[in-house]
Design a protein around this motif. Structure first.
Motif, PDB file in Angstrom:
ATOM      1  N   GLU A 156       0.833  -1.201   0.000  1.00 28.45           N
ATOM      2  CA  GLU A 156       0.000   0.000   0.000  1.00 28.45           C
ATOM      3  C   GLU A 156       0.869   1.253   0.000  1.00 28.45           C
ATOM      4  O   GLU A 156       0.592   2.208  -0.726  1.00 28.45           O
ATOM      5  CB  GLU A 156      -0.926   0.000   1.221  1.00 28.45           C
ATOM      6  CG  GLU A 156      -2.045  -1.016   1.147  1.00 28.45           C
ATOM      7  CD  GLU A 156      -2.793  -1.157   2.456  1.00 28.45           C
ATOM      8  OE1 GLU A 156      -3.847  -1.812   2.462  1.00 28.45           O
ATOM      9  OE2 GLU A 156      -2.319  -0.625   3.490  1.00 28.45           O
ATOM     10  N   LEU A 159       2.525   1.848  -3.479  1.00 34.07           N
ATOM     11  CA  LEU A 159       1.560   2.373  -4.435  1.00 34.07           C
ATOM     12  C   LEU A 159       1.264   3.845  -4.152  1.00 34.07           C
ATOM     13  O   LEU A 159       1.270   4.676  -5.069  1.00 34.07           O
ATOM     14  CB  LEU A 159       0.276   1.540  -4.365  1.00 34.07           C
ATOM     15  CG  LEU A 159      -0.867   1.925  -5.302  1.00 34.07           C
ATOM     16  CD1 LEU A 159      -0.414   1.901  -6.754  1.00 34.07           C
ATOM     17  CD2 LEU A 159      -2.046   0.983  -5.093  1.00 34.07           C
ATOM     18  N   LEU A 163       2.195   7.357  -6.530  1.00 32.25           N
ATOM     19  CA  LEU A 163       1.159   8.329  -6.894  1.00 32.25           C
ATOM     20  C   LEU A 163       1.455   9.700  -6.293  1.00 32.25           C
ATOM     21  O   LEU A 163       1.295  10.726  -6.958  1.00 32.25           O
ATOM     22  CB  LEU A 163      -0.205   7.823  -6.429  1.00 32.25           C
ATOM     23  CG  LEU A 163      -0.747   6.610  -7.186  1.00 32.25           C
ATOM     24  CD1 LEU A 163      -1.944   6.010  -6.453  1.00 32.25           C
ATOM     25  CD2 LEU A 163      -1.126   6.981  -8.618  1.00 32.25           C
ATOM     26  N   GLN A 173      -1.955   2.289 -15.660  1.00 30.77           N
ATOM     27  CA  GLN A 173      -2.009   1.027 -14.933  1.00 30.77           C
ATOM     28  C   GLN A 173      -0.717   0.242 -15.120  1.00 30.77           C
ATOM     29  O   GLN A 173      -0.168  -0.314 -14.159  1.00 30.77           O
ATOM     30  CB  GLN A 173      -3.197   0.196 -15.423  1.00 30.77           C
ATOM     31  CG  GLN A 173      -4.554   0.781 -15.102  1.00 30.77           C
ATOM     32  CD  GLN A 173      -5.693  -0.119 -15.547  1.00 30.77           C
ATOM     33  OE1 GLN A 173      -5.508  -1.306 -15.779  1.00 30.77           O
ATOM     34  NE2 GLN A 173      -6.876   0.454 -15.671  1.00 30.77           N
ATOM     35  N   LEU A 192      -4.310  -3.654  -8.853  1.00 29.88           N
ATOM     36  CA  LEU A 192      -4.495  -2.228  -8.614  1.00 29.88           C
ATOM     37  C   LEU A 192      -5.861  -1.942  -8.022  1.00 29.88           C
ATOM     38  O   LEU A 192      -5.978  -1.129  -7.088  1.00 29.88           O
ATOM     39  CB  LEU A 192      -4.310  -1.449  -9.925  1.00 29.88           C
ATOM     40  CG  LEU A 192      -2.879  -1.264 -10.406  1.00 29.88           C
ATOM     41  CD1 LEU A 192      -2.869  -0.594 -11.768  1.00 29.88           C
ATOM     42  CD2 LEU A 192      -2.084  -0.429  -9.410  1.00 29.88           C
ATOM     43  N   ARG A 193      -6.889  -2.545  -8.561  1.00 33.53           N
ATOM     44  CA  ARG A 193      -8.240  -2.292  -8.050  1.00 33.53           C
ATOM     45  C   ARG A 193      -8.336  -2.624  -6.565  1.00 33.53           C
ATOM     46  O   ARG A 193      -8.912  -1.869  -5.777  1.00 33.53           O
ATOM     47  CB  ARG A 193      -9.275  -3.092  -8.851  1.00 33.53           C
ATOM     48  CG  ARG A 193      -9.502  -2.561 -10.261  1.00 33.53           C
ATOM     49  CD  ARG A 193     -10.742  -3.168 -10.873  1.00 33.53           C
ATOM     50  NE  ARG A 193     -10.594  -4.599 -11.096  1.00 33.53           N
ATOM     51  CZ  ARG A 193     -10.079  -5.135 -12.199  1.00 33.53           C
ATOM     52  NH1 ARG A 193      -9.667  -4.347 -13.180  1.00 33.53           N
ATOM     53  NH2 ARG A 193      -9.984  -6.455 -12.335  1.00 33.53           N
ATOM     54  N   TYR A 195      -5.839  -2.842  -4.256  1.00 29.74           N
ATOM     55  CA  TYR A 195      -5.022  -2.015  -3.367  1.00 29.74           C
ATOM     56  C   TYR A 195      -5.449  -0.557  -3.370  1.00 29.74           C
ATOM     57  O   TYR A 195      -5.350   0.119  -2.339  1.00 29.74           O
ATOM     58  CB  TYR A 195      -3.537  -2.169  -3.726  1.00 29.74           C
ATOM     59  CG  TYR A 195      -2.935  -3.417  -3.127  1.00 29.74           C
ATOM     60  CD1 TYR A 195      -2.397  -3.388  -1.846  1.00 29.74           C
ATOM     61  CD2 TYR A 195      -2.948  -4.618  -3.817  1.00 29.74           C
ATOM     62  CE1 TYR A 195      -1.852  -4.528  -1.278  1.00 29.74           C
ATOM     63  CE2 TYR A 195      -2.422  -5.767  -3.254  1.00 29.74           C
ATOM     64  CZ  TYR A 195      -1.870  -5.719  -1.979  1.00 29.74           C
ATOM     65  OH  TYR A 195      -1.347  -6.849  -1.407  1.00 29.74           O
ATOM     66  N   VAL A 196      -5.919  -0.051  -4.491  1.00 22.64           N
ATOM     67  CA  VAL A 196      -6.442   1.316  -4.496  1.00 22.64           C
ATOM     68  C   VAL A 196      -7.686   1.395  -3.619  1.00 22.64           C
ATOM     69  O   VAL A 196      -7.875   2.362  -2.867  1.00 22.64           O
ATOM     70  CB  VAL A 196      -6.750   1.785  -5.935  1.00 22.64           C
ATOM     71  CG1 VAL A 196      -7.544   3.093  -5.913  1.00 22.64           C
ATOM     72  CG2 VAL A 196      -5.450   1.992  -6.718  1.00 22.64           C
ATOM     73  N   ARG A 200      -8.165   3.822  -0.389  1.00 19.72           N
ATOM     74  CA  ARG A 200      -9.307   4.737  -0.270  1.00 19.72           C
ATOM     75  C   ARG A 200     -10.025   4.546   1.060  1.00 19.72           C
ATOM     76  O   ARG A 200     -10.432   5.521   1.692  1.00 19.72           O
ATOM     77  CB  ARG A 200     -10.262   4.530  -1.447  1.00 19.72           C
ATOM     78  CG  ARG A 200      -9.762   5.138  -2.746  1.00 19.72           C
ATOM     79  CD  ARG A 200     -10.628   4.738  -3.913  1.00 19.72           C
ATOM     80  NE  ARG A 200     -10.222   5.429  -5.139  1.00 19.72           N
ATOM     81  CZ  ARG A 200     -10.534   5.037  -6.354  1.00 19.72           C
ATOM     82  NH1 ARG A 200     -11.265   3.932  -6.526  1.00 19.72           N
ATOM     83  NH2 ARG A 200     -10.130   5.720  -7.409  1.00 19.72           N
ATOM     84  N   LEU A 213      -7.527   9.944  -4.552  1.00 23.00           N
ATOM     85  CA  LEU A 213      -7.050   8.812  -5.348  1.00 23.00           C
ATOM     86  C   LEU A 213      -8.060   8.560  -6.462  1.00 23.00           C
ATOM     87  O   LEU A 213      -9.022   7.824  -6.293  1.00 23.00           O
ATOM     88  CB  LEU A 213      -6.883   7.579  -4.459  1.00 23.00           C
ATOM     89  CG  LEU A 213      -5.890   7.752  -3.308  1.00 23.00           C
ATOM     90  CD1 LEU A 213      -6.020   6.627  -2.301  1.00 23.00           C
ATOM     91  CD2 LEU A 213      -4.466   7.842  -3.843  1.00 23.00           C
ATOM     92  N   THR A 215      -9.563   7.592 -10.266  1.00 25.67           N
ATOM     93  CA  THR A 215      -9.453   6.647 -11.375  1.00 25.67           C
ATOM     94  C   THR A 215      -9.708   7.370 -12.689  1.00 25.67           C
ATOM     95  O   THR A 215     -10.681   8.116 -12.813  1.00 25.67           O
ATOM     96  CB  THR A 215     -10.486   5.518 -11.235  1.00 25.67           C
ATOM     97  OG1 THR A 215     -10.276   4.843  -9.994  1.00 25.67           O
ATOM     98  CG2 THR A 215     -10.355   4.515 -12.376  1.00 25.67           C
ATOM     99  N   TYR A 221      -4.439   5.946 -12.833  1.00 23.08           N
ATOM    100  CA  TYR A 221      -4.836   6.615 -11.605  1.00 23.08           C
ATOM    101  C   TYR A 221      -4.074   7.931 -11.453  1.00 23.08           C
ATOM    102  O   TYR A 221      -2.996   8.113 -12.007  1.00 23.08           O
ATOM    103  CB  TYR A 221      -4.570   5.712 -10.395  1.00 23.08           C
ATOM    104  CG  TYR A 221      -5.392   4.450 -10.401  1.00 23.08           C
ATOM    105  CD1 TYR A 221      -6.624   4.403  -9.763  1.00 23.08           C
ATOM    106  CD2 TYR A 221      -4.949   3.316 -11.083  1.00 23.08           C
ATOM    107  CE1 TYR A 221      -7.397   3.247  -9.798  1.00 23.08           C
ATOM    108  CE2 TYR A 221      -5.705   2.152 -11.111  1.00 23.08           C
ATOM    109  CZ  TYR A 221      -6.926   2.133 -10.457  1.00 23.08           C
ATOM    110  OH  TYR A 221      -7.691   1.005 -10.493  1.00 23.08           O
TER     111      TYR A 221
END
Length: 225
Positions: A156, A159, A163, A173, A192-193, A195-196, A200, A213, A215, A221
């Motif tokens: 986490e 990532l 960003l 991605q 990605l889905r 962990y994002v 969040r 954050l 999309t 992202y």
């Protein structure tokens, strides 16, 4: 200790560089083709990459493009090719310097030291502040306003760090997957889905209506501070 990865298909070059660099207190790893070299960049996270352009499985410029998709690691190119066109192509692809074979070890070492100096991080890493949380990139720490530290897993954090360092910019991605998980995972968008969504839940005031954050459908992202 500075970590150096050498990608070259000539055993004599690999052996000579390993001996000379190790004797000067560099930590050296090697690869003999482009595919294993890209995997080693992801696995070992070297401080400097020394790359031969004439590899058996792919052109060295393709390796440069692969690395530059997710890393700013300095790249010094080695090649027997002395034509201006090859030099320009390598530099345009993202190489930082160019040494022609046969080369003098003193020259290569000087260029290596220069690359390390240029890549040295600034003494103060930025702190990214939002109305709801703060990301301290130097301390690798996230705090929520009035609630103290936010506990993140290593993945986490990686990532979020990518960003946050590129805040305001769309990160694809593929770039994120390569940066956090490595080149072998560049098609695993489900990672990605998951962990994002976790980030969040920990950071966004309303995870279902994110304001930080973001999309970009079908693209990637963006961290909007």
């Amino acid at each position: 200790m500075t970590k150096v990865l050498v990608i070259d298909d000539e055993p004599s070059i690999l052996r000579a560089l390993r001996i000379n660099l190790t004797a000067r207190n560099y930590e050296v790893s090697t690869a003999s083709d482009g595919a294993s070299g890209l995997a080693a960049v992801s696995r070992d996270r070297p401080d400097v990459l020394i790359l031969d352009l004439g590899l058996p499985d792919m052109d060295g410029t393709d390796v440069i493009h692969g690395v530059r998709g997710w890393s700013s690691t300095p790249i010094i190119v080695l090649s027997v090719w002395d034509q201006e066109q090859q030099k320009v192509a390598a530099l345009d692809a993202g190489a930082d310097d160019y040494v022609t074979k046969p080369f003098g070890m003193d020259e290569l070492l000087a260029r290596l030291r220069a690359a390390v100096r240029r890549a040295a991080p600034a003494p103060d890493e930025p702190v990214v502040t939002t109305p709801d949380f703060t990301v301290d990139l130097a301390a690798k720490r996230v705090t929520r306003s009035g609630e103290g530290d936010v506990r993140l897993t290593p993945t986490e954090w990686q990532l979020l760090e990518v960003l946050a360092r590129n805040r305001g910019r769309l990160i694809t991605q593929r770039q994120l997957l390569q940066e956090v998980w490595g080149p072998a995972y560049e098609s695993e968008s489900n990672y990605l889905r998951v962990y994002v969504a976790q980030l969040r839940r920990k950071l966004e005031p309303e995870p279902s209506r994110p304001r930080y954050l973001l999309t970009e459908p079908g693209m990637g992202y963006r961290f909007q501070a």
